[in-house]
Design a protein around this motif. Structure first.
Motif: not given
Ligand SMILES: *Cc1c(COP(=O)(O)O)cnc(C)c1O
Length: 375
Positions: A180-182, A190-195, A207-209, A216-218
């Motif tokens: 996902l980061k890639e 965009p970098e998701p705020d919430r998934i 695993g995602l968390a 390095g994603l927030r």
């Protein structure tokens, strides 16, 4: 080689792995649903397309779990779930592809179209199916089947935990976070705020968390529980995260120690309904919204509940940042693969699922399922 080993080369020899799926899975904007809900940035991660014959979230875990079974020379695998288990079916499909037999130890669940479909498909994949009325009976039956198969094969079947959610299987979703980061870096979203993701055995959310933190994603994972808090809760998820983190670090010391605490974990148990597998009005509404606005089919046990959590939150909170809905449900059409399977060829204990009614509008139906509805 598995994709996470490119980032942590120490994993390349130590991690058992077999390629099963098609990755990266696409990211798509949910334009009409976003408009309907009044939000600007709504995306979906299409893990429903993770495999050519059978997709969904189990494929990522099975690449490691079945890789491990192969490495150990297993001829049979034995795993657990409820009657309509997507995990047991995915295990059957991919074990068969790898030349292994699968044994599924199943417990009763509310009936649904997808339960029938999965049972027929499991049978078509030569899975050996056992229905056990309670957890106690399941444990006894499992010991018995282990002994029986052990004698017949000269070795015990390899045990795979429910949902494939061992630390090894969970690494599949650590890897998914890097994937996902890639896609974020490439500008696909965009970098998701919430998934938002459905949580049963919590391996996917755990695993995602962990992976998001390591990458390095927030983004915050909103784990929407599909079973009651005895099974799905922040403490249990924390344990999974820590055990997976420990495993990765032991295999490659350059993998970060991520230091999670319970505060970092968000498990929402407001959408389970009466129990696992029971449809809920919120879930049915969410499934209908997705189908009408985006043409995407979800089901009532997992993804309908996860989307219901998302819909509820955006209605409460308004347009607050980028949201990603992680689609964990298989969307490959199984109708031709099961067309010639007669349910009467399944063990007798499963016939009830085909002879008794399904729950009202379970949202798991498609046109091609009309044959499954006859009764
Ligand atoms: C198994 C499953 C989940 C839950 O995943 P866990 O890792 O067990 O929490 C979610 N959605 C679907 C469609 C599933 O089959």
């Amino acid at each position: 080689m598995n994709r996470i080993s490119y980032l942590y080369p120490g994993l390349s020899n130590s991690l058992p792995y077999v390629s099963l799926g098609a990755f990266p899975t696409p990211v798509q904007r949910l334009e009409r649903l976003a408009e309907g809900l009044g939000v600007s940035h709504l995306f979906t991660k299409r893990d429903d397309l993770s495999g050519a014959t059978y997709g969904g979230n189990k494929v990522r875990k099975l690449e490691f779990v079945l890789g491990d079974a192969l490495r150990q020379g297993a001829k049979e695998v034995l795993t657990f779930g409820f009657a309509g288990s997507n995990h047991c079916l995915a295990t059957a499909v991919y074990a068969k592809r790898l030349g292994m037999r699968s044994i599924s130890m199943l417990m009763p669940q509310p009936n649904a179209v997808y339960v029938r479909r999965n049972l027929l498909m499991s049978h078509a994949q030569d899975a050996e199916l056992h229905l056990c009325a309670s957890l106690r009976l399941l444990k006894l039956a499992t010991v018995w089947q282990m002994v029986l198969h052990g004698i017949r094969q000269g070795r015990l079947p390899k045990l795979i935990p429910p949902g494939g959610s061992s630390p090894l299987g969970i690494i599949g979703f650590v890897e998914a976070a890097f994937e996902l980061k890639e896609q974020v870096v490439n500008g696909e979203l965009p970098e998701p705020d919430r998934i938002y993701v459905a949580a049963g055995t919590m391996g996917t959310a755990a695993g995602l968390a962990l992976g998001l933190r390591a990458a390095g994603l927030r983004s915050r994972v909103e784990a929407i529980a599909v079973a009651d808090t005895r099974f799905v809760n922040a403490r249990a998820m924390l344990t999974l995260i820590r055990r997976t983190n420990d495993l990765l670090k032991s295999l490659d010391p350059s993998f970060p120690q991520c230091g999670f605490t319970e505060k970092d974990i968000h498990v929402n148990d407001g959408f389970v309904g009466s129990k696992y597998g029971a449809i809920t009005p919120e879930g049915v509404e969410a499934i209908a919204l997705m189908e009408q606005l985006e043409g995407v089919k979800l089901e009532g046990t997992y993804t309908g509940k996860a989307l219901a959590g998302l819909v509820h939150d955006v209605r409460q909170q308004g347009d607050t940042g980028a949201i990603l809905f992680w689609n964990t449900y298989n969307s490959r059409d199984l109708s031709s693969a099961i067309a010639s399977v007669d349910y009467r060829d399944l063990p007798r204990s499963f016939h009830n699922y085909f002879e008794e009614d399904i729950q009202g509008s379970d949202g798991g139906s498609t046109e091609s399922d009309s044959s499954l509805r006859q009764d």
